[in-house]
Design an enzyme around this catalytic site. Structure first.
Site, PDB file in Angstrom:
ATOM      1  N   GLY A 181      13.697  31.301  77.403  1.00  0.00           N
ATOM      2  CA  GLY A 181      13.462  32.729  77.616  1.00  0.00           C
ATOM      3  C   GLY A 181      14.523  33.549  76.911  1.00  0.00           C
ATOM      4  N   ALA A 190      19.591  34.431  39.892  1.00  0.00           N
ATOM      5  CA  ALA A 190      20.333  33.485  40.731  1.00  0.00           C
ATOM      6  C   ALA A 190      21.768  33.329  40.232  1.00  0.00           C
ATOM      7  CB  ALA A 190      19.623  32.137  40.744  1.00  0.00           C
TER       8      ALA A 190
END
Ligand code: HXC
Length: 535
Positions: free
Chosen positions: A190, A426
């Protein structure tokens, strides 16, 4: 009095009714209360805990800390539990809190006790955790949470939810101020998952821990899918698929040992530098084998770990996220005794390409290092970003931008070594000179260019290739022309984008010398509330 029948039976079960403990100031009363708190949920529950292969909450604390260094807070704090209408009160309220030492340095910690109401979190439990979080920030010491809990204590209703809110607030306020580490050593379900996930590093114990926002029962009800606890939220899933777990460890003992190892690389807070540890590895040690590491064929992979182990002090490397986005390696090591954060493409996995997960993994690591004064070393062999609709629609633009943003934002010393490929966007993203890196080296095998030789030759020599008598041979020939003209380190070195082209064997020595002169680096950023990293 404590000698009453009811007092005796509560002691046996590790619980007590508040009236039993009315003012008693004798030493034996204190001893009885401590014994009762230590009995936690009672001997049966402690046996159940061990039967699951788990250590008890107290054993975990003892193993994590230097022997005899633990000082407990709030052992006698009373919490509420039990069933509605049959409330019981618990000494210590299912969590052990306090401080102690790891290799002589102070840390604050909590350890949830599953034997007491399932380690569930109510008001008193949370107040205990919040108290030590506040202390950790006040004195500038790391904060470690050992989680083993059924989540919000159902009997305490909204108070239990409010109690979580108090912890979340502190996680955020402590972020970037003191290192925060979470160990998941049992259930974590949860909203409870959000406290660990806001800390810097999460360890999960294989087979005995799980994390999910909604469990298998809810999954079954809502989307009619059968899935086990392990598959949905086990350590393996989070270490390989979601990236929630930075470390997966086989058992409690190794988990605690790895936390100690991690702490050794980190400063106690953001005002300090990490501790220096001399592993007696010569600063000028060279490694002739590195001169032969990069294969002659550009498409042949090699393992970047060989280079990493070769350059670091004592070949000791603590890899973070070792099983997630393995095309990028991140982790801690030492150079000349000083902690460094290492970010390296891994050509042995997906050719070292940057994809969504690798970008996010790298960005988060870079930001951690920057927050805690850890210099960054970047080893580059990257053919580019991963192409395709899956990546584009998955947000490679946003995620790649995170890594770019994180490097640019970082003010710690930043050094790059280009080992082989460094193409296009990159190349820039991987801590290039153009985005503020302090020192940039390249090996003679480096290929720094806009595109890889094949792609580039296809574009710029298209007409010549199409009209050639043997187009395939023409393509190969043009690739070679491109490679010798553009795909090397020398053009970048001529422009000053590379500070030096170095012999691979001397990489360690050059890095250490650079770190030495960067020791006094000062760099400022404009005043602002906070930047807006593309999330
Ligand atoms: C009160 C709890 C509890 C809880 C477990 N217990 N979770 N008591 N509140 N949340 C108690 C059980 O009643 C039991 O008490 C003891 O702890 C051990 O639990 P078992 O169920 O016997 O253990 P096990 O079979 O190992 O199962 C563990 C478990 C299960 C999977 C965690 O207990 C479970 O599903 N608990 C509920 C989990 C949950 O839904 N929590 C709320 C999540 S939402 P006795 O007396 O029998 O020994 C949440 C919101 C946070 O946390 C919000 C933040 C904003």
């Amino acid at each position: 009095s404590s000698g009453s029948q009811s007092g005796k039976s509560s002691l046996e079960h590790g619980t007590c009714k508040s009236e039993v403990w009315l003012p008693q100031t004798t030493l034996s009363t204190l001893q009885n209360m401590r014994d009762a708190a230590r009995m936690a949920g009672g001997s049966q529950k402690l046996m159940d805990q061990r039967a699951r292969g788990k250590l008890t909450a107290r054993e975990r604390v003892e193993l994590l800390l230097d022997e005899g260094s633990f000082e407990e807070f709030d052992m006698l704090k009373l919490g509420r539990g039990g069933h509605l209408g049959r409330e019981r009160e618990y000494l210590g309220d299912g969590v052990i809190t306090g401080h102690g030492m790891i290799d002589g340095r102070e840390v604050f910690l909590y350890s949830q006790d599953f034997t007491v109401v399932g380690g569930s979190l109510g008001e008193a439990h949370s107040e205990k955790i919040c108290k030590i979080m506040d202390q950790a920030v006040r004195v500038g010491a790391p904060f470690i949470g050992l989680n083993d809990s059924g989540g919000a204590r159902i009997q305490e209703g909204v108070d239990a939810l409010a109690a979580y809110g108090q912890i979340f607030n502190r996680n955020v306020m402590a972020s970037g101020v003191v290192p925060q580490i979470s160990c998941i050593m049992g259930p974590c379900a949860g909203g409870a998952v959000y406290s660990p996930s806001m800390t810097d590093f999460t360890f999960m114990v294989d087979k005995s821990s799980f994390m999910f926002v909604t469990g298998p029962n809810v999954v079954k009800t809502v989307i009619h899918k059968d899935i086990s606890f392990e598959e949905l939220g086990g350590a393996h899933s989070h270490a390989t698929k979601s990236g929630v777990a930075h470390f997966i460890v086989p058992n409690d003992i190794l988990c605690l040992r790895e936390v100690r190892r991690l702490i050794n690389y980190l400063p106690s807070n953001n005002r300090l530098k990490p501790p220096i540890l001399d592993l007696r590895d010569p600063l000028d040690r060279t490694d002739p084998a590195l001169d032969y590491l990069v294969p002659t064929s550009p498409n042949q992979p090699y393992d970047m770990r060989i280079l990493i182990n070769s350059i670091l002090d004592g070949a000791e490397f603590l890899e973070v996220h070792a099983h997630f986005a393995r095309n990028l390696i991140v982790g801690f090591g030492r150079l000349g005794g000083e902690t460094i954060g290492l970010v390296a493409n891994q050509p042995a996995v997906l050719a070292g390409v940057l994809d969504n997960n690798a970008s996010v993994k790298g960005a988060r690591f870079v930001r951690f290092c920057d927050a805690f004064n850890i210099p960054l070393i970047c080893l580059v062999d990257v053919p580019g970003f991963m192409p395709g609709p899956e990546q584009e629609h998955g947000g490679i633009i946003r995620h790649g931008a995170k890594l770019l943003y994180a490097f640019i934002e970082a003010t710690v010393p930043r050094i790059t070594v280009i080992v082989r490929k460094a193409y296009g966007g990159a190349y820039i993203v991987m801590n290039s000179k153009h985005i503020g890196s302090d020192v940039n080296y390249a090996w003679p095998t480096a290929e720094i260019a806009v595109l890889g030789p094949r792609g580039a030759a296809e574009v710029i020599y298209r007409k010549e290739i199409e009209t050639a008598s043997d187009p395939a041979a023409a393509l190969l020939e043009k690739e070679e022309v491109y490679r010798t003209t553009f795909a090397n380190p020398f053009l970048a070195a001529k422009r000053g984008y590379i500070d030096d082209v170095i012999f691979p064997s001397e990489t360690r020595k050059r890095l250490i010398r650079s770190l030495q002169f960067l020791e006094g680096k000062e760099s400022t950023r404009p005043t602002r509330k906070h930047g807006n990293i593309p999330l």
